[in-house]
Design a protein around this motif. Structure first.
Motif, PDB file in Angstrom:
ATOM      1  N   TRP A   1       0.534  -1.508   0.081  1.00 38.46           N
ATOM      2  CA  TRP A   1      -0.202  -0.046   0.021  1.00 38.46           C
ATOM      3  C   TRP A   1       0.659   1.508   0.104  1.00 38.46           C
ATOM      4  CZ3 TRP A   1      -1.219   4.438   3.605  1.00 38.46           C
ATOM      5  CH2 TRP A   1      -2.111   4.806   3.736  1.00 38.46           C
ATOM      6  N   ALA A   2       1.826   1.240   0.922  1.00 42.94           N
ATOM      7  CA  ALA A   2       2.576   2.095   0.884  1.00 42.94           C
ATOM      8  C   ALA A   2       3.241   2.524  -1.071  1.00 42.94           C
ATOM      9  CB  ALA A   2       4.112   2.188   2.210  1.00 42.94           C
ATOM     10  N   ALA A   3       3.834   2.007  -1.472  1.00 41.53           N
ATOM     11  CA  ALA A   3       4.301   1.422  -2.599  1.00 41.53           C
ATOM     12  C   ALA A   3       3.176   2.224  -3.726  1.00 41.53           C
ATOM     13  CB  ALA A   3       4.694   0.377  -2.751  1.00 41.53           C
ATOM     14  N   LEU A   4       2.126   2.253  -3.555  1.00 38.96           N
ATOM     15  CA  LEU A   4       0.781   2.417  -4.489  1.00 38.96           C
ATOM     16  C   LEU A   4       0.539   3.898  -3.916  1.00 38.96           C
ATOM     17  CD1 LEU A   4      -1.353  -0.191  -3.944  1.00 38.96           C
ATOM     18  CD2 LEU A   4      -0.627  -0.041  -5.690  1.00 38.96           C
ATOM     19  N   THR A   5       0.280   4.135  -2.856  1.00 35.53           N
ATOM     20  CA  THR A   5       0.477   5.780  -2.185  1.00 35.53           C
ATOM     21  C   THR A   5       0.916   6.931  -2.358  1.00 35.53           C
ATOM     22  OG1 THR A   5       0.244   4.986   0.086  1.00 35.53           O
ATOM     23  CG2 THR A   5      -1.896   4.440  -1.340  1.00 35.53           C
ATOM     24  N   GLY A   6       2.480   6.529  -1.832  1.00 30.09           N
ATOM     25  CA  GLY A   6       3.590   6.762  -1.901  1.00 30.09           C
ATOM     26  C   GLY A   6       3.509   7.820  -0.148  1.00 30.09           C
ATOM     27  N   ALA A   7       2.601   6.437   0.790  1.00 30.59           N
ATOM     28  CA  ALA A   7       2.420   6.912   2.017  1.00 30.59           C
ATOM     29  C   ALA A   7       3.737   6.702   2.689  1.00 30.59           C
ATOM     30  CB  ALA A   7       1.775   6.446   2.587  1.00 30.59           C
ATOM     31  N   PRO A   8       3.927   7.235   4.065  1.00 25.11           N
ATOM     32  CA  PRO A   8       5.451   7.267   4.894  1.00 25.11           C
ATOM     33  C   PRO A   8       5.354   6.093   5.638  1.00 25.11           C
ATOM     34  CG  PRO A   8       4.411   8.259   5.937  1.00 25.11           C
ATOM     35  CD  PRO A   8       3.825   8.607   4.310  1.00 25.11           C
ATOM     36  N   ILE A   9       5.352   5.145   6.377  1.00 25.84           N
ATOM     37  CA  ILE A   9       5.161   3.720   7.736  1.00 25.84           C
ATOM     38  C   ILE A   9       5.656   4.165   8.417  1.00 25.84           C
ATOM     39  CG2 ILE A   9       5.264   1.462   7.860  1.00 25.84           C
ATOM     40  CD1 ILE A   9       5.477   1.193   5.023  1.00 25.84           C
ATOM     41  N   VAL A  10       4.971   4.447   9.573  1.00 21.60           N
ATOM     42  CA  VAL A  10       5.475   4.767  10.919  1.00 21.60           C
ATOM     43  C   VAL A  10       5.270   3.978  12.055  1.00 21.60           C
ATOM     44  CG1 VAL A  10       3.843   5.440  11.593  1.00 21.60           C
ATOM     45  CG2 VAL A  10       6.048   6.532  12.633  1.00 21.60           C
ATOM     46  N   ALA A  11       6.366   3.170  12.712  1.00 21.80           N
ATOM     47  CA  ALA A  11       5.387   2.331  14.259  1.00 21.80           C
ATOM     48  C   ALA A  11       4.301   3.666  14.929  1.00 21.80           C
ATOM     49  CB  ALA A  11       6.292   1.071  14.645  1.00 21.80           C
ATOM     50  N   ALA A  12       3.317   2.787  15.437  1.00 23.78           N
ATOM     51  CA  ALA A  12       2.126   3.410  16.740  1.00 23.78           C
ATOM     52  C   ALA A  12       3.286   3.864  17.250  1.00 23.78           C
ATOM     53  CB  ALA A  12       1.397   2.751  17.533  1.00 23.78           C
ATOM     54  N   GLY A  13       4.571   3.132  18.345  1.00 18.92           N
ATOM     55  CA  GLY A  13       4.903   3.277  19.694  1.00 18.92           C
ATOM     56  C   GLY A  13       6.188   4.347  19.394  1.00 18.92           C
ATOM     57  N   ASP A  14       5.599   4.589  17.823  1.00 17.58           N
ATOM     58  CA  ASP A  14       6.795   5.893  17.663  1.00 17.58           C
ATOM     59  C   ASP A  14       6.182   6.813  17.515  1.00 17.58           C
ATOM     60  OD1 ASP A  14       9.519   4.021  17.471  1.00 17.58           O
ATOM     61  OD2 ASP A  14       9.025   4.200  16.480  1.00 17.58           O
ATOM     62  N   LEU A  15       4.633   7.114  17.024  1.00 18.08           N
ATOM     63  CA  LEU A  15       4.165   8.443  17.635  1.00 18.08           C
ATOM     64  C   LEU A  15       4.420   9.681  18.266  1.00 18.08           C
ATOM     65  CD1 LEU A  15       0.715   7.181  16.230  1.00 18.08           C
ATOM     66  CD2 LEU A  15       2.597   8.108  14.604  1.00 18.08           C
ATOM     67  N   GLY A  16       4.264   9.195  19.735  1.00 17.33           N
ATOM     68  CA  GLY A  16       4.659   9.700  20.653  1.00 17.33           C
ATOM     69  C   GLY A  16       5.357  11.483  20.130  1.00 17.33           C
ATOM     70  N   GLY A  17       6.953  11.372  19.571  1.00 18.31           N
ATOM     71  CA  GLY A  17       8.158  11.754  19.331  1.00 18.31           C
ATOM     72  C   GLY A  17       7.614  11.888  17.753  1.00 18.31           C
ATOM     73  N   ALA A  18       6.776  11.678  16.983  1.00 21.43           N
ATOM     74  CA  ALA A  18       6.906  11.937  15.292  1.00 21.43           C
ATOM     75  C   ALA A  18       6.273  13.548  15.847  1.00 21.43           C
ATOM     76  CB  ALA A  18       6.192  10.706  14.939  1.00 21.43           C
ATOM     77  N   ASP A  19       6.612  14.324  14.314  1.00 22.93           N
ATOM     78  CA  ASP A  19       6.082  15.113  13.964  1.00 22.93           C
ATOM     79  C   ASP A  19       4.599  14.955  13.210  1.00 22.93           C
ATOM     80  OD1 ASP A  19       5.004  17.179  12.390  1.00 22.93           O
ATOM     81  OD2 ASP A  19       7.308  18.423  11.872  1.00 22.93           O
ATOM     82  N   ILE A  20       3.490  14.916  13.817  1.00 25.23           N
ATOM     83  CA  ILE A  20       2.482  14.454  13.311  1.00 25.23           C
ATOM     84  C   ILE A  20       1.598  15.502  11.959  1.00 25.23           C
ATOM     85  CG2 ILE A  20      -0.141  14.474  14.256  1.00 25.23           C
ATOM     86  CD1 ILE A  20       1.794  12.109  15.402  1.00 25.23           C
ATOM     87  N   ASP A  21       2.098  16.809  11.892  1.00 20.07           N
ATOM     88  CA  ASP A  21       1.297  17.445  11.194  1.00 20.07           C
ATOM     89  C   ASP A  21       2.215  16.901   9.757  1.00 20.07           C
ATOM     90  OD1 ASP A  21      -0.178  19.033  12.668  1.00 20.07           O
ATOM     91  OD2 ASP A  21       1.275  20.972  12.970  1.00 20.07           O
ATOM     92  N   ALA A  22       4.097  17.264  10.055  1.00 20.89           N
ATOM     93  CA  ALA A  22       4.321  16.418   8.865  1.00 20.89           C
ATOM     94  C   ALA A  22       3.917  15.119   8.034  1.00 20.89           C
ATOM     95  CB  ALA A  22       6.007  16.476   9.180  1.00 20.89           C
ATOM     96  N   LEU A  23       3.254  14.261   9.032  1.00 19.46           N
ATOM     97  CA  LEU A  23       2.778  12.963   8.707  1.00 19.46           C
ATOM     98  C   LEU A  23       1.285  12.978   7.939  1.00 19.46           C
ATOM     99  CD1 LEU A  23       3.475  10.300  11.348  1.00 19.46           C
ATOM    100  CD2 LEU A  23       4.300  10.615   9.500  1.00 19.46           C
ATOM    101  N   ALA A  24       0.655  13.662   8.555  1.00 18.98           N
ATOM    102  CA  ALA A  24      -0.526  13.960   8.237  1.00 18.98           C
ATOM    103  C   ALA A  24      -0.838  14.848   6.813  1.00 18.98           C
ATOM    104  CB  ALA A  24      -1.152  15.004   8.842  1.00 18.98           C
ATOM    105  N   ALA A  25       0.503  15.439   6.098  1.00 18.17           N
ATOM    106  CA  ALA A  25       0.508  15.936   4.874  1.00 18.17           C
ATOM    107  C   ALA A  25       0.235  15.364   3.801  1.00 18.17           C
ATOM    108  CB  ALA A  25       2.147  16.576   4.768  1.00 18.17           C
ATOM    109  N   GLY A  26      -0.069  13.687   3.999  1.00 17.80           N
ATOM    110  CA  GLY A  26      -0.454  13.353   2.857  1.00 17.80           C
ATOM    111  C   GLY A  26      -1.295  11.802   3.101  1.00 17.80           C
ATOM    112  N   PRO A  27      -0.940  10.680   2.966  1.00 17.83           N
ATOM    113  CA  PRO A  27      -1.343   9.396   3.128  1.00 17.83           C
ATOM    114  C   PRO A  27      -0.621   8.248   4.156  1.00 17.83           C
ATOM    115  CG  PRO A  27      -1.002   9.259   0.911  1.00 17.83           C
ATOM    116  CD  PRO A  27      -0.830  10.703   0.936  1.00 17.83           C
TER     117      PRO A  27
END
Length: 225
Positions: free
Chosen positions: A62-88
């Motif tokens: 799916w990531a290859a089809l959409t260009g989406a990044p893949i992130v582990a749920a456990g890493d979300l607390g320290g992630a840049d949510i705004d940047a992740l939400a800029a696409g699928p």
């Protein structure tokens, strides 16, 4: 090694350009939903299945089809949510964050922001959301409202195709009756298939024997000792 070289008439897809993803009745519905991602209700889907059922493969497809990044749920607390939400975006192992307030809050924020921005969200887990034990009620309700795609353990045809490829990757040529024999007897997971082929390869090298059904049976029998 291409899928045309396999003796099993199963279509193949490539995950990250490294492995072929084989489609069988055990995963065909989930594959169809992944490929039809543009039609997901509310643009979100949970992919649930036990370890070894192929979740990670499909997430990468799916990531290859959409260009989406893949992130582990456990890493979300320290992630840049705004940047992740800029696409699928794809979030793996979401059931592992139950009770972790920061990660739950981050997934809730990501879910809302991705959808508000008009993008698509894929979430993977071992079990459906109602079994995750999430502490944040608003997150639980949103996850449980998502379209659910289930992956079951691989069936005989899928397991046989995987076994054949694993042998071929090692440049091994088992006897024709060896792979069907193994597919009926090993645990129905891809991890079990990898471990079994590795054990058989080691046994064949150590003894100088060809890979036959008899050798495979000896390897399986030795597990009980």
């Amino acid at each position: 090694m291409t899928s045309r070289q396999l003796v099993f008439d199963l279509p193949a897809r490539t995950a990250l350009g490294r492995e072929d993803f084989f489609v069988s009745p055990a995963n065909a519905q989930a594959v169809a939903l992944i490929e039809g991602w543009r039609d997901w209700p509310a643009r979100k889907l949970v992919l649930a299945g036990p370890r070894g059922a192929g979740k990670t493969h499909l997430v990468h497809v799916w990531a290859a089809l959409t260009g989406a990044p893949i992130v582990a749920a456990g890493d979300l607390g320290g992630a840049d949510i705004d940047a992740l939400a800029a696409g699928p975006v794809a979030v793996e192992d979401a059931d592992g964050i139950a009770g972790h307030a920061e990660a739950e809050a981050a997934l809730f924020h990501l879910h809302n922001l991705v959808l508000a921005e008009g993008h698509t969200l894929l979430v993977s887990a071992a079990v459906p959301p109602r079994h995750w034990g999430l502490a944040l009620p608003d997150l639980a309700s949103r996850m449980e409202a998502m379209l659910l795609a289930r992956l079951g353990p691989p069936d005989d045809a899928l397991l046989a195709a995987v076994l054949a490829k694993l042998f071929a990757d090692r440049q091994l040529a088992p006897a024709p009756d060896c792979v069907p024999y193994l597919a009926r007897r090993i645990e129905r997971t891809f991890d079990a298939a990898r471990a079994t082929v590795a054990e058989i390869d080691a046994r064949a090298l150590a003894t100088g024997r060809a890979i036959t059904r008899q050798l495979a049976a000896e390897v399986l029998d030795n597990r009980g000792h």
